[in-house]
Design a protein around this motif. Structure first.
Motif, PDB file in Angstrom:
ATOM      1  N   LEU A   1      -2.273 -21.955   8.463  1.00  0.00           N
ATOM      2  CA  LEU A   1      -3.318 -22.596   7.661  1.00  0.00           C
ATOM      3  C   LEU A   1      -3.116 -22.300   6.179  1.00  0.00           C
ATOM      4  CD1 LEU A   1      -6.793 -22.279   9.434  1.00  0.00           C
ATOM      5  CD2 LEU A   1      -5.109 -24.102   9.545  1.00  0.00           C
ATOM      6  N   ARG A   2      -2.775 -21.043   5.882  1.00  0.00           N
ATOM      7  CA  ARG A   2      -2.603 -20.646   4.476  1.00  0.00           C
ATOM      8  C   ARG A   2      -1.434 -21.383   3.820  1.00  0.00           C
ATOM      9  NH1 ARG A   2      -5.126 -16.093   2.592  1.00  0.00           N
ATOM     10  NH2 ARG A   2      -3.321 -15.566   1.305  1.00  0.00           N
ATOM     11  N   VAL A   3      -0.381 -21.646   4.608  1.00  0.00           N
ATOM     12  CA  VAL A   3       0.744 -22.406   4.070  1.00  0.00           C
ATOM     13  C   VAL A   3       0.297 -23.851   3.785  1.00  0.00           C
ATOM     14  CG1 VAL A   3       3.021 -23.352   4.593  1.00  0.00           C
ATOM     15  CG2 VAL A   3       2.505 -20.969   5.154  1.00  0.00           C
ATOM     16  N   ILE A   4      -0.456 -24.407   4.720  1.00  0.00           N
ATOM     17  CA  ILE A   4      -0.934 -25.782   4.539  1.00  0.00           C
ATOM     18  C   ILE A   4      -1.827 -25.883   3.296  1.00  0.00           C
ATOM     19  CG2 ILE A   4      -2.409 -27.574   5.561  1.00  0.00           C
ATOM     20  CD1 ILE A   4      -1.403 -26.502   8.330  1.00  0.00           C
ATOM     21  N   LEU A   5      -2.575 -24.803   3.022  1.00  0.00           N
ATOM     22  CA  LEU A   5      -3.479 -24.782   1.867  1.00  0.00           C
ATOM     23  C   LEU A   5      -2.765 -24.455   0.564  1.00  0.00           C
ATOM     24  CD1 LEU A   5      -6.389 -22.860   3.575  1.00  0.00           C
ATOM     25  CD2 LEU A   5      -6.599 -25.121   2.560  1.00  0.00           C
ATOM     26  N   GLY A   6      -1.509 -24.036   0.662  1.00  0.00           N
ATOM     27  CA  GLY A   6      -0.766 -23.666  -0.547  1.00  0.00           C
ATOM     28  C   GLY A   6      -0.992 -22.236  -0.988  1.00  0.00           C
ATOM     29  N   LEU A   7      -1.616 -21.409  -0.137  1.00  0.00           N
ATOM     30  CA  LEU A   7      -1.869 -20.007  -0.505  1.00  0.00           C
ATOM     31  C   LEU A   7      -0.659 -19.135  -0.192  1.00  0.00           C
ATOM     32  CD1 LEU A   7      -5.496 -19.607   0.878  1.00  0.00           C
ATOM     33  CD2 LEU A   7      -4.817 -19.566  -1.534  1.00  0.00           C
ATOM     34  N   GLU A   8       0.195 -19.610   0.687  1.00  0.00           N
ATOM     35  CA  GLU A   8       1.376 -18.847   1.099  1.00  0.00           C
ATOM     36  C   GLU A   8       2.583 -19.782   0.989  1.00  0.00           C
ATOM     37  OE1 GLU A   8       1.291 -15.396   1.253  1.00  0.00           O
ATOM     38  OE2 GLU A   8      -0.407 -15.612   2.612  1.00  0.00           O
ATOM     39  N   LYS A   9       3.737 -19.223   0.570  1.00  0.00           N
ATOM     40  CA  LYS A   9       4.924 -20.065   0.392  1.00  0.00           C
ATOM     41  C   LYS A   9       5.799 -20.041   1.648  1.00  0.00           C
ATOM     42  CE  LYS A   9       5.164 -21.001  -4.316  1.00  0.00           C
ATOM     43  NZ  LYS A   9       3.741 -21.413  -4.227  1.00  0.00           N
ATOM     44  N   ALA A  10       6.433 -21.168   1.937  1.00  0.00           N
ATOM     45  CA  ALA A  10       7.410 -21.222   3.026  1.00  0.00           C
ATOM     46  C   ALA A  10       8.687 -20.506   2.594  1.00  0.00           C
ATOM     47  CB  ALA A  10       7.711 -22.668   3.371  1.00  0.00           C
ATOM     48  N   SER A  11       9.271 -19.718   3.503  1.00  0.00           N
ATOM     49  CA  SER A  11      10.559 -19.083   3.198  1.00  0.00           C
ATOM     50  C   SER A  11      11.689 -20.072   3.445  1.00  0.00           C
ATOM     51  CB  SER A  11      10.770 -17.853   4.078  1.00  0.00           C
ATOM     52  OG  SER A  11       9.629 -17.040   4.058  1.00  0.00           O
TER      53      SER A  11
END
Lengths: 275, 241
Positions: free
Chosen positions: B48-58
C-alpha cells in the motif's frame, strides 16, 4: 497600587512584553505540544545562545544575532534528523551544546564584563527596551500571518505527517517552516524568561489549554490567555517580593500546571476507585 | 483502453536490507475490489505504501492511474491503521474528516462551503451525524474507524486503500464496517488489506495472498470464499486471531 506601578515606563514596557510574547508563545506552543517537539524547541533555544554571544562580540543588539542563529539551528536540526539519518535526539543534543559553547567563546573574546548576560539566560522583563518591543510585535504579526495562511497544512502535519504526505503536501518543507516559527518564538521569549526557561512557557500554557480544547484554534486562544496570565502574575509577584521576574513567571506556570493535573486527577478519581 | 488503476510489474522492495516484496506483479482494474491477505510482516502495508508513493520500489515498475505513485493524491482515498496517531489530539470528527479534502486544495487555500458539504456527505455516508462535534478521543474504536473512512471519502476518491480497517474491533462492529465498504464498491475501486479471511469472501471480487511474493487467486465474487479457505489451510498463520 497598580496605577503607581504603571506610572513607570519600564513597567509599561514589561506589561507590553508579557502580552506580546504570549501571543507567539500560545500559538506556537500549541504546535510544540500536539506535535510533541518540546525537546527540539529546547535545542533551538539553547543553540540561540550562540547568537547572543555573536551579537555581543560584534557589538550589535544581541536579539539581532539570535534571529539568524536560531533560524539556522532550526533548519540544521530539522534537516539532520529528517534527511541525514542522524537520530533526532543526537542532532538536538549536539546543537544544544555547540550553540552554548559558541556563545561562551564569543563572550569571552570580547574584552570587559558582560553585565546583562544573565538576563538573556534567565530573562528580565523589566529591562525590555522599546526597540525590542517593536521587534517582538513584528515577529508576532509574522507568526500570526504564516499560521493563518498555513493553518490546514500545519494541522495536517501535526496530526499525521504520513497522511499529509499522501495528500500531496511537502511535509519536510512545512516541518522546517514550523521549526523556523519556533525559532522566532524563542527570539520573542528571550527577553521575558530567557533561553534556558523558554521551553516551559512554550509547553505549559498549551498543555493546560489542551485539556480544555476541542480544536487547535481553540487551544491556541486558551494558551495565549494562559500565557499572558502567567506572565502578568509572575511579573506582579516578582515586584511584590522583589525576586527574579523570569523565574517567577516559570514558577507560576509550573504551579498552575500541577494544579490543573491534580484537578483532573481528582475529577477522574471516582472512576478509578472501586465502588 | 483505460490503463489499469494499479499496475505493478516485477515489483521488489527492500527495507533496511530486508526483501519485503519480491517480483510482485499485479493489476487492479476500474471497479475491482481486491482483498489482500497474508501473515504479519508479509508486506501488505508496504505494498500500500508503495502505491501511495511513501516507499520506493527497489526494482520493477509501479503505475497508479498510469502515472508514478504519488502523482494523483486527489484521486486516492487512504484509510491508515488507526494506531498511528495521538488519540488525545484536540480535533473534532468534523475537522478530522475535513482533512480528507486536503488533496483537493492548493497551498494557502482555506476550506470553503463545497468542502464542508462534501464533509457532511461523507459523515452521513459513514453514519456519524450524531458524533460530528465529538472529539476523536471520545469515540469508540469502531466509530473512529468509520471517521477515518469518512475522511477518505470526503476527498471524492476513485481508488480507496484500506489498511486493516477492522483490526482490534469487536466482531459486530466489523460487519457494519464491511457493510459500509460493500456499499462503496459500486462506485469505487478498492484495495483492502485484512486479516479477516473468513469475512471478506462475501465482498471482494479478487483475492491475493501476500507473503513477500504475491499470489493472485481466482476472480469473481463467489469464488472468493472457497479460495480463501484453501489459503487458510495452506497458511496456518491465518487461523490465529
Amino acid at each position: 497600587m497598580l496605577q503607581e506601578i504603571f506610572a513607570f515606563e519600564f513597567m509599561r514596557n514589561a506589561l507590553f512584553a508579557a502580552l506580546l510574547s504570549s501571543v507567539a508563545c500560545g500559538i506556537i506552543g500549541t504546535y510544540v505540544v500536539v506535535k510533541k517537539i518540546g525537546f527540539i524547541s529546547g535545542g533551538i533555544a539553547h543553540t540561540a545562545f550562540g547568537g547572543i554571544g555573536l551579537g555581543y562580540y560584534l557589538g550589535i543588539n544581541p536579539l539581532l544575532g539570535v534571529i539568524p542563529f536560531s533560524l539556522a539551528a532550526a533548519l540544521a536540526i530539522g534537516l539532520l534528523s529528517k534527511k541525514a539519518k542522524v537520530a533526532e535526539d543526537t542532532a538536538i543534543g549536539t546543537f544544544w551544546a555547540v550553540g552554548m559553547a559558541v556563545g561562551v567563546i564569543c563572550i569571552g573574546l570580547k574584552p570587559g564584563y558582560a553585565p546583562d548576560l544573565f538576563s538573556y539566560l534567565f530573562g528580565n522583563i523589566l529591562t525590555v527596551p522599546a526597540f525590542d518591543l517593536w521587534m517582538i510585535m513584528l515577529l508576532d504579526l509574522l507568526i500570526i500571518a504564516v499560521v493563518w495562511l498555513l493553518s490546514k497544512e500545519f494541522l495536517a502535519i501535526s496530526f499525521d505527517e504520513e497522511y499529509a504526505a499522501v495528500s500531496g503536501l511537502k511535509t519536510t518543507a512545512l516541518y522546517l517552516l514550523m521549526l523556523c516559527l519556533i525559532a522566532l518564538t524563542v527570539v520573542v521569549m528571550v527577553r521575558v524568561v530567557g533561553i534556558v526557561m523558554v521551553i516551559a512557557l512554550l509547553t505549559i500554557p498549551a498543555a493546560i489549554a489542551r485539556m480544555l480544547s476541542h480544536s487547535l484554534p481553540g487551544m491556541m486562544i486558551r494558551a495565549v490567555v494562559l500565557s499572558a496570565f502567567f506572565s502578568i502574575c509572575g511579573l506582579w509577584l516578582s515586584c511584590l517580593l522583589d525576586i527574579a521576574s523570569g523565574a517567577t513567571i516559570i514558577l507560576v506556570a509550573g504551579f498552575c500546571f500541577l494544579l490543573a493535573h491534580s484537578w483532573r486527577f481528582v475529577r477522574l478519581l471516582p472512576g478509578v476507585l472501586p465502588g | 483502453m483505460r490503463p489499469p488503476v494499479i499496475a505493478c510489474d516485477q515489483l521488489s522492495v527492500d527495507l533496511g536490507g530486508v526483501r519485503v516484496l519480491e517480483n510482485v506483479t499485479l493489476s487492479v482494474g476500474d471497479g475491482d475490489f481486491l482483498g489482500l491477505v497474508g501473515p504479519n510482516g508479509g508486506g501488505k502495508t508496504t505494498l500500500l505504501r508503495v502505491i501511495l508513493g511513501l516507499e520506493k520500489a527497489s526494482a520493477g515498475i509501479v503505475r497508479v492511474f498510469g502515472g508514478l505513485p504519488g502523482s494523483f493524491p486527489g484521486r486516492i482515498g487512504y484509510v491508515p491503521q488507526r494506531l498511528f496517531f495521538d488519540r488525545e489530539f484536540p480535533i473534532s470528527v468534523r475537522d478530522l474528516v475535513l482533512m480528507g479534502r486536503l488533496s483537493k486544495k492548493k497551498l494557502f487555500q482555506h476550506y470553503n462551503a463545497l468542502d464542508r458539504t462534501r464533509v457532511d456527505e461523507a459523515i452521513s455516508a459513514a453514519g456519524l451525524e450524531r458524533l460530528i462535534e465529538r472529539r476523536i478521543g471520545d469515540l469508540s474504536g469502531g466509530e473512529l474507524q468509520r471517521a477515518l473512512i469518512a475522511r477518505a471519502l470526503a476527498g471524492e476518491p476513485e481508488l480507496l486503500l484500506l489498511d486493516e480497517p477492522t483490526a482490534s474491533i469487536d466482531p459486530q462492529m466489523k460487519t457494519t464496517i464491511y457493510d459500509l465498504i460493500e456499499h462503496l464498491k459500486e462506485r469505487l475501486t478498492i484495495v483492502l488489506v485484512t486479516h479477516d479471511t473468513a469475512l471478506i469472501g462475501r465482498y471482494v471480487t479478487k483475492v491475493a495472498t501476500l507473503n513477500v511474493k504475491l499470489e493472485l487467486h481466482e476472480s469473481g465474487a463467489t469464488a472468493g470464499r472457497a479460495s480463501l479457505s484453501g489459503v487458510a489451510a495452506q497458511n496456518p498463520v491465518f487461523l490465529n486471531p
